[in-house]
Design a protein around this motif. Structure first.
Motif, PDB file in Angstrom:
ATOM      1  N   UNK A   1      -9.323  -4.346   0.152  1.00 48.47           N
ATOM      2  CA  UNK A   1      -8.006  -4.980   0.170  1.00 48.47           C
ATOM      3  C   UNK A   1      -7.012  -4.034   0.829  1.00 48.47           C
ATOM      4  N   UNK A   2      -6.522  -4.442   1.988  1.00 46.26           N
ATOM      5  CA  UNK A   2      -5.609  -3.574   2.739  1.00 46.26           C
ATOM      6  C   UNK A   2      -4.695  -4.415   3.623  1.00 46.26           C
ATOM      7  N   UNK A   3      -3.481  -3.938   3.783  1.00 46.98           N
ATOM      8  CA  UNK A   3      -2.504  -4.590   4.649  1.00 46.98           C
ATOM      9  C   UNK A   3      -1.670  -3.512   5.344  1.00 46.98           C
ATOM     10  N   UNK A   4      -0.903  -3.952   6.337  1.00 49.02           N
ATOM     11  CA  UNK A   4       0.038  -3.072   7.033  1.00 49.02           C
ATOM     12  C   UNK A   4       1.449  -3.523   6.663  1.00 49.02           C
TER      13      UNK A   4
ATOM     14  N   UNK B   1       3.609   0.461  -6.620  1.00 43.72           N
ATOM     15  CA  UNK B   1       3.116  -0.921  -6.769  1.00 43.72           C
ATOM     16  C   UNK B   1       1.731  -1.137  -6.170  1.00 43.72           C
ATOM     17  N   UNK B   2       1.186  -0.139  -5.456  1.00 43.57           N
ATOM     18  CA  UNK B   2      -0.137  -0.340  -4.864  1.00 43.57           C
ATOM     19  C   UNK B   2      -1.069   0.826  -5.216  1.00 43.57           C
TER      20      UNK B   2
ATOM     21  N   UNK C   1       0.749  -8.310  -7.141  1.00 47.77           N
ATOM     22  CA  UNK C   1      -0.698  -8.380  -6.931  1.00 47.77           C
ATOM     23  C   UNK C   1      -1.211  -7.271  -6.010  1.00 47.77           C
ATOM     24  N   UNK C   2      -0.400  -6.277  -5.746  1.00 46.50           N
ATOM     25  CA  UNK C   2      -0.776  -5.222  -4.807  1.00 46.50           C
ATOM     26  C   UNK C   2      -1.479  -4.037  -5.466  1.00 46.50           C
ATOM     27  N   UNK C   3      -1.696  -4.097  -6.761  1.00 46.69           N
ATOM     28  CA  UNK C   3      -2.236  -2.948  -7.489  1.00 46.69           C
ATOM     29  C   UNK C   3      -3.538  -2.416  -6.897  1.00 46.69           C
TER      30      UNK C   3
END
Length: 352
Positions: A297-300, A263-264, A238-240
């Motif tokens: 949508x962002x993460x570390x 993957x992102x 789900x990181x697309x």
């Protein structure tokens, strides 16, 4: 061919001579060699860092935990703040035993984790404790000639092979590439997941292994992300649409960034030097990079080794309110070669 600093060639030649003399004295028993009374498997490399020793050590621990009740992991504890012989236990952190040993300790609490510059002392302690019935995995031990281990495994990165390198300080080799002829097993690490048989054959022709040596090609298999704190799990599929800020202090970020880029939507790297002890200023840099990213949508994402240098320390609190995820990794083999490697290890372990 990797870049060689020709200005430092004279120093490299002196360093090479010194290591050759030292190794000759150990190999011909002029200097005293210790033969451990327990089974010992040494893993290491000729180059300085970045070959993936820790995933291989973890692979061996998983494999041998079923065969041995008493397993130890022994490291010198690179960049630890402590001195002497230390055994991991409660209230320990990476400052006491180093980031690699602390990572292994957190994942394998039933394994005895020891750090010492005096490998002989640590081996004697564990041998007495287990009445010579245990097994020790020695990390980064191929240049430690004082101890003659039962099985030696050399690691070399596919993208940075030792045969394209040169002696330190002109290059990054700790000793001459001629010593690649000594180990029993050579593992080619961090290969592309889709490595063809022709590519493997071409690489083998450059290594030219001796009859007593077995060569295996491996790649890094990334596992599901898990949250460092209380955030929800994220499925890699789900990181697309995500932007990922990577937060790392490791020698080789190439495999991690290549994988995440596949993957992102976008990878934004925040890099620090290998084994970096993160301070508040470093964490603020990561937080600012995250805030400046305009994506919805962002993460570390960080590695297990990097998080080991945060866990239990004062810097941990500065990350608790951020969506920090850890990306675990494991060593994987191509086709049936993993079974052949396992059999090599078990054959040694089963010897009397």
């Amino acid at each position: 061919m990797m870049k060689i600093n020709v200005v430092l060639l004279p120093l490299a030649l002196l360093y090479d001579l010194a290591t050759r003399i030292r190794n000759y004295l150990y190999l011909h028993n002029v200097l005293k060699v210790f033969h451990p009374p327990v089974k010992t498997i040494a893993i290491g490399n000729l180059s300085m860092g970045g070959s993936g020793k820790t995933p291989v050590a973890e692979y061996l621990i998983r494999l041998l935990s079923e065969e041995f009740g008493n397993i130890a992991y022994l490291s010198r504890g690179y960049k630890r703040k402590s001195k002497g012989f230390v055994i991991a236990g409660d209230e320990i952190n990476y400052r006491n035993i180093g980031d690699e040993a602390f990572q292994v300790y957190r994942k394998f609490p039933n394994v005895t984790i020891m750090v010492s510059n005096n490998r002989k002392e640590a081996i004697e302690y564990f041998s007495e404790k287990t009445e010579n019935q245990g097994l020790i995995i020695l990390d980064d031990a191929l240049q430690h000639r004082q101890v003659r281990c039962g099985l030696n495994i050399l690691l070399t990165s596919y993208h940075r092979p030792y045969f394209q390198d040169f002696i330190f300080p002109a290059g990054s080799l700790r000793e001459s590439k001629k010593y690649a002829s000594l180990p029993d097993i050579i593992l080619i690490t961090k290969c592309p997941p889709s490595l063809s048989q022709k590519q493997q054959d071409d690489f083998l022709s450059k290594i030219r292994p001796l009859p007593h040596q077995s060569v295996f090609f491996t790649f890094l298999r990334y596992l599901p992300l898990y949250p460092a704190f209380s955030h929800e799990n994220i499925d890699l599929q789900s990181l697309r649409n995500f932007h990922i800020i990577t937060f790392t202090g490791i020698a080789d970020t190439r495999p991690l960034e290549e994988y995440l880029n596949s993957v992102c939507k976008k990878v934004i790297p925040v890099k620090f030097q290998d084994h970096k002890e993160f301070c508040k200023k470093n964490i603020q840099r990561v937080a600012e990079t995250f805030e400046h990213c305009q994506a919805e949508k962002k993460i570390i994402v960080t590695t297990e080794k990097d998080f080991s240098r945060i866990k239990g320390l004062e810097t941990e609190k500065y990350l608790e309110n951020l969506p920090l995820f850890i990306l675990p990794v494991e060593t994987a083999f191509y086709g049936n070669t993993g079974n052949l490697f396992k059999q090599k290890i078990l054959d040694y372990v089963g010897k009397n």
